[in-house]
Design a protein around this motif. Sequence first.
Motif, PDB file in Angstrom:
ATOM      1  N   GLU A   1       0.831  -1.216   0.000  1.00 47.74           N
ATOM      2  CA  GLU A   1       0.000   0.000   0.000  1.00 47.74           C
ATOM      3  C   GLU A   1       0.858   1.256   0.000  1.00 47.74           C
ATOM      4  O   GLU A   1       0.619   2.187  -0.755  1.00 47.74           O
ATOM      5  N   THR A   2       1.861   1.281   0.879  1.00 49.82           N
ATOM      6  CA  THR A   2       2.611   2.521   1.096  1.00 49.82           C
ATOM      7  C   THR A   2       4.012   2.477   0.509  1.00 49.82           C
ATOM      8  O   THR A   2       4.649   3.514   0.354  1.00 49.82           O
ATOM      9  N   GLY A   3       4.505   1.278   0.182  1.00 47.48           N
ATOM     10  CA  GLY A   3       5.885   1.164  -0.287  1.00 47.48           C
ATOM     11  C   GLY A   3       6.887   1.156   0.850  1.00 47.48           C
ATOM     12  O   GLY A   3       8.087   1.019   0.636  1.00 47.48           O
ATOM     13  N   GLU A   4       6.409   1.307   2.091  1.00 48.93           N
ATOM     14  CA  GLU A   4       7.326   1.306   3.240  1.00 48.93           C
ATOM     15  C   GLU A   4       7.959  -0.075   3.412  1.00 48.93           C
ATOM     16  O   GLU A   4       7.381  -1.088   3.020  1.00 48.93           O
ATOM     17  N   LEU A   5       9.134  -0.079   4.035  1.00 41.12           N
ATOM     18  CA  LEU A   5       9.784  -1.341   4.363  1.00 41.12           C
ATOM     19  C   LEU A   5       9.420  -1.706   5.801  1.00 41.12           C
ATOM     20  O   LEU A   5       9.602  -0.895   6.712  1.00 41.12           O
TER      21      LEU A   5
END
Lengths: 302, 199
Positions: free
Chosen positions: B38-42
């Motif tokens: 969804e956010t591309g966060e790791l």
Amino acid sequence: MTVTPTNPPPPLPPWRRAQRDHFPGVPAWGLATRRASPEPFEISRLETVNKEWAYGGADGTGVRVCVLDTGVQADHPQVGGLEASYQVVVDDGGKLSVAECEPHDPAGHGTACASVIRQVAPGSSISSLRVLTDGKNGSGDALLTGLRWAIEAGFDVINMSLSTTKSDFRHTLQELADRAYFRRCLLVAAAHNMPVLSFPWTFSSVVSVASHDQADPMTYFYNPSPPAEFHARGVKVPVAWAGGKVVRSTGNSFAAPHIAGICALILSKHPWLTPFQLKTVLYLAADNTADNITQNGEPDVH
Amino acid sequence: MSTEDFDSTERKLLQSIVEVARHMFGAAAASIFLVDPETGELVFEAVSGEGEKELVGSRFPAGTGIAGWVATSGQPMVADDLQTTKFDHDAAESTGYVPATIMAAPLIRFEECVGVLEVLDRAESRSDLDDIELLGMFATQAACGLEFLLRVRQSTEPRSIDARAVLGRIGDRLPNGDGPRDVAALKLLALADELLSLS
């Protein structure tokens, strides 16, 4: 009836061998010269072309190189300034375009690549185009938008230490690679470090680069068994890092800008070379095809 | 298998990946990050060795640091002499352990990078070139394992379907048995009717 003894057929040259297995799980493209010398192969020499002819005395002046990456920190001492800095931006309607931006690099990777080009071709003019913005889906679209723009913007060399594994992009990337080729814009791309299918480094009009493990930035080898066509320094390469520092990094990402820099040198001395001539000159001036062939860094004595 | 079983198997698989990665290279630590689609966060998922275990579950912004670059580019890399350097916002550093060397490879699934495997301060190294190739191959194997688990999970998870809404939509464009598509749809409806009458 007598059986005439027949000679066994000559061994196949490397480029005529059966295609290697190429799926996730098998080794990739490295050349570990400490364990095995670059493989010998037959060469048709164009005698006048060697390293001296190719780039002796050249420093890259007049050649415009674009680093397609995460951005470049222009004021890093190892980068020594940029001609311009751009990024791919999205408007409210989701349409992508290219706009000028501040010369920054949150990931540090583009700065590292630019510093290698600067080291090899100190006189070249380097620009940055930031196409890797975040980990979200759709970064492939940014890559296509950026590459299309850079080809039309008239850069002589585009360094792409990146690739996409998305097969949806293959056709468009192929068209862009052809467009670049005919506009005399040389694409230098890092071979994928992993044995996965990715683009555009696997296209024949692109100069694709994997790593060798020698320490000389100007030593490079032609690989007679492509798709990775050249091996350049890619192990423990001192590269620019955040905070004005230098870090030793390993990866094909850092091999590609060595060849991009060498291409800038060649073009600054021979500005009218077409991409296929340039690739030929690269081939002829490589350390395993030139007059004094070196293997493991030692001159080959016949 | 229940959802809890899958969660437990996934956790064991993730932990096993980092344990093996650490032991392959005699490293101080190994860790795994998965990309939040969804956010591309790791998202920091598992760690073996040095590092703060309580940070499992923490999130790092997309596209920053070595892990971020590996995730966006899909290319593995090695960075040495980091201790002499200050690298900001790096996920590895945020785990509470500052390494001198980092080696990272992407976990690629369905042509997309779904995570990053990192090895910090490896002691047993054949050469950088061999290490990067070995880690790349291992990351591929690890990604295959995760993919397999995800497929099994998706095929057995009950999907939340609003039966009345589906029936309403079918009623709106009631098949009349004309084309081959209608014939197939009617057969399926009859089959569903029969199946439900059994219970």
